[in-house]
Scaffold this motif. Structure first.
Motif, short mmCIF file in Angstrom:
data_model
loop_
_atom_site.label_atom_id
_atom_site.label_comp_id
_atom_site.label_asym_id
_atom_site.label_seq_id
_atom_site.Cartn_x
_atom_site.Cartn_y
_atom_site.Cartn_z
N GLY A 199 7.25 -20.85 -27.22
CA GLY A 199 8.51 -21.27 -27.30
C GLY A 199 9.69 -20.25 -27.03
N GLU A 213 8.72 -20.78 -33.13
CA GLU A 213 8.35 -22.13 -33.05
C GLU A 213 7.31 -22.01 -33.89
OE1 GLU A 213 6.56 -24.25 -29.33
OE2 GLU A 213 5.16 -22.60 -29.89
N CYS A 252 5.28 -29.36 -32.55
CA CYS A 252 5.66 -28.02 -32.41
C CYS A 252 7.21 -28.10 -32.32
CB CYS A 252 5.23 -26.97 -31.50
SG CYS A 252 3.41 -26.61 -31.53
N LYS A 253 8.00 -27.27 -33.11
CA LYS A 253 9.40 -27.44 -32.85
C LYS A 253 9.97 -25.89 -32.87
CE LYS A 253 10.46 -31.97 -34.45
NZ LYS A 253 11.30 -32.88 -35.30
N ILE A 254 11.12 -25.67 -32.29
CA ILE A 254 11.88 -24.40 -32.51
C ILE A 254 12.60 -24.48 -33.72
CG2 ILE A 254 13.49 -22.67 -31.60
CD1 ILE A 254 10.90 -22.78 -30.08
N SER A 276 9.69 -14.74 -28.18
CA SER A 276 9.32 -16.05 -28.76
C SER A 276 8.31 -15.60 -29.86
CB SER A 276 8.55 -16.86 -27.53
OG SER A 276 7.39 -16.07 -27.08
N THR A 324 5.35 -17.72 -32.61
CA THR A 324 4.70 -18.99 -33.16
C THR A 324 4.20 -18.80 -34.38
OG1 THR A 324 4.56 -19.80 -30.90
CG2 THR A 324 3.39 -20.88 -32.52
#
Length: 347
Positions: free
Chosen positions: A32, A36, A70-72, A142, A144
């Motif tokens: 992401g 994320e 999944c989302k930011i 990025s 996660t």
């Protein structure tokens, strides 16, 4: 007593079963563009994140994560260093409120979306303190984090398990939550779509939203809710006779003016009891009209039986009897007048 319970924020507050719902010990690198968050559980999770900004910590919420998505939560570029993460389960889910977090207290707005610089006194600003988990982010492009439970779900399996859980909680069909969509689950989904007059082409994302709404509507009509009508934080516990005998459960932390749904299924029997401790600067206050002895633990507990508490490394506390449930539902409110004068804790 408050210090003894600080670690409660590390684990889920659900007391129906002891489940290992936890965030991985270390963040995992992802693809992401920013921070994320991925939901590899069968629960709908609402998340809040915090990051250092100037001399304070900015907190943003709520980002809703359906199972298997999944989302930011924080767009890049990221500033390497300690960030903060907290998650709470949707109120549609049975078994009490679930939390994923840690010991670092930050302020959140429990009623809706927010973006704020966490003040030192949450209650004074009409906010609620929650325990966030520190996350050491070491990359600027990025990062996660995965929310997980005992089962090591893939994203696809988590989505399927989430659908199975919501179908059960919405009262459509009960069955095994295994992350595999078989004939029974597909038939239940088709039944729900017909019931709500929805097209067969309804996406999984929309289906989860509809099921969450149906589960919330169903859950409001039954269960046991405790409400704090005082101006202080209250730690509460309940006791009742189950099919296997007497049992006591706790703790639920209820902020001033807040409520906690401690049983989200239709109540059985008429005998229910409550215990509460109110935290004040001058000491601890307990319920004044309490006469029924049950066992309580120093941390989160679910205890069978009510005798010989100390032999089991628990302590005995006096609970108050509640009114009988009405239509298998009960709401019990704590008021200032219900508590004894403050007692100084032993040093």
């Amino acid at each position: 007593m408050a210090l003894e319970r600080l670690f409660l924020r590390i684990t889920a507050l659900a007391l129906v079963t002891v489940t290992a719902l936890a965030l991985p010990a270390r963040a995992q690198e992802g693809d992401g563009a920013g921070w994320e968050l991925c939901n590899r559980t069968s629960y709908i999770i609402e998340t809040a994140v915090g990051h250092t900004e100037g001399t304070g910590i900015s907190v943003d919420g709520w980002t809703k994560l359906a199972p298997g998505t999944c989302k930011i939560a924080l767009p890049g570029p990221l500033t390497p260093g300690v960030h903060y993460l907290y998650g709470r389960g949707s109120t549609a889910h049975q078994g009490g409120g679930r939390e994923w977090g840690g010991r670092h207290e930050l302020c959140v707005d429990p009623t809706g979306g927010f973006s704020l610089e966490s003040p030192p006194d949450c209650a004074a600003m009409g906010l609620e303190a929650q325990g966030f988990r520190p996350i050491d982010i070491t990359r600027a492009d990025s990062w996660t984090n995965n929310f997980t439970e005992i089962e090591n779900w893939s994203l696809d399996n988590a989505r399927n398990a989430g659908l199975q859980r919501l179908l059960d909680e919405a009262g459509i069909v009960s069955g095994t939550i295994d992350g595999n969509i078989g004939h029974r689950t597909r038939s239940a989904i088709n039944d729900f779509l017909k019931l709500k007059d929805l097209p067969a082409s309804t996406s999984d994302a929309d289906l989860i939203d509809y099921l969450e709404q149906a589960a919330e509507e169903r859950s409001r009509s039954v269960g046991f809710t405790l409400c704090n009508r005082t101006k202080s934080r209250v730690w509460s516990a309940i006791a009742r006779r189950s099919t296997e005998g007497w049992e006591s459960r706790g703790w639920w932390r209820i902020e001033a003016g807040g409520c906690a749904r401690v049983i989200d299924r239709p109540l059985r029997g008429s005998e229910h009891f409550v215990y509460a401790e109110m935290e004040e600067p001058t000491g601890l206050r307990t319920l004044s009209r309490a006469s029924e002895a049950f066992c309580v633990g120093r941390a989160k507990f679910a205890i069978s039986g009510r005798d010989n508490c100390e032999e089991g490394s628990y302590r005995t506390a006096l609970f108050a009897r509640t009114p009988a449930p009405t239509e298998r539902k009960l709401v019990y409110e704590f008021f200032e007048r219900d508590f004894t004068p403050a007692q100084q804790d032993d040093e």
